[in-house]
Motif scaffolding. Sequence first.
Motif, short mmCIF file in Angstrom:
data_model
loop_
_atom_site.label_atom_id
_atom_site.label_comp_id
_atom_site.label_asym_id
_atom_site.label_seq_id
_atom_site.Cartn_x
_atom_site.Cartn_y
_atom_site.Cartn_z
N GLY A 35 12.38 -6.53 98.60
CA GLY A 35 13.66 -6.79 97.96
C GLY A 35 14.67 -5.69 98.24
O GLY A 35 15.86 -5.96 98.41
N LEU A 36 14.20 -4.46 98.31
CA LEU A 36 15.10 -3.35 98.62
C LEU A 36 15.64 -3.45 100.04
O LEU A 36 16.77 -3.06 100.32
CB LEU A 36 14.40 -2.01 98.40
CG LEU A 36 14.04 -1.70 96.95
CD1 LEU A 36 13.27 -0.39 96.86
CD2 LEU A 36 15.28 -1.65 96.08
N PHE A 37 14.83 -3.97 100.94
CA PHE A 37 15.31 -4.15 102.32
C PHE A 37 16.34 -5.27 102.42
O PHE A 37 17.18 -5.27 103.32
CB PHE A 37 14.15 -4.42 103.27
CG PHE A 37 13.33 -3.20 103.57
CD1 PHE A 37 13.87 -2.15 104.29
CD2 PHE A 37 12.03 -3.10 103.12
CE1 PHE A 37 13.13 -1.01 104.56
CE2 PHE A 37 11.28 -1.97 103.38
CZ PHE A 37 11.83 -0.92 104.10
N ILE A 38 16.27 -6.21 101.51
CA ILE A 38 17.23 -7.31 101.52
C ILE A 38 18.65 -6.81 101.28
O ILE A 38 19.62 -7.41 101.74
CB ILE A 38 16.82 -8.38 100.49
CG1 ILE A 38 15.56 -9.09 100.96
CG2 ILE A 38 17.93 -9.40 100.26
CD1 ILE A 38 14.97 -10.06 99.97
N VAL A 39 18.79 -5.69 100.61
CA VAL A 39 20.11 -5.15 100.31
C VAL A 39 20.89 -4.83 101.59
O VAL A 39 22.11 -4.73 101.57
CB VAL A 39 20.01 -3.93 99.36
CG1 VAL A 39 19.62 -2.69 100.12
CG2 VAL A 39 21.30 -3.72 98.60
#
Length: 121
Positions: A35-39
């Motif tokens: 999810g953090l990479f989705i940012v």
Amino acid sequence: MRPDNRTETRTGDRAATIVLLVLQALGILVFGAFGLFIVFVSDSCGSSSTTCDDGRIAWGVMTPPLVAAGLFVISLIWSIKRMAQSRPAWWVPILMTVLSVGGVVLGFAIAASGVHNGNLV
């Protein structure tokens, strides 16, 4: 008279199910990292040709760990119910972990829908 192998099978299934449930719980952390990479879909935000919906991007970032946590709760309840009925339950955490990958895809789609390029119609 045949020896009863059901006890060994149930014990092995329960042990495997518990180990897989623990691994699935740890997987929530992994899906949170995804999810953090989705940012990174918001990298172009702030340029003159791109507008962004920060709320939608935030929901996209939060989706993978929320989906993984929700599926973990379902997996836990379903596995306990199956083990109480002396039915094999080892496959339930595996199935729910595979379905959690869909949460990553859904999160990316939500976050990407929050980025609008000014050149598009």
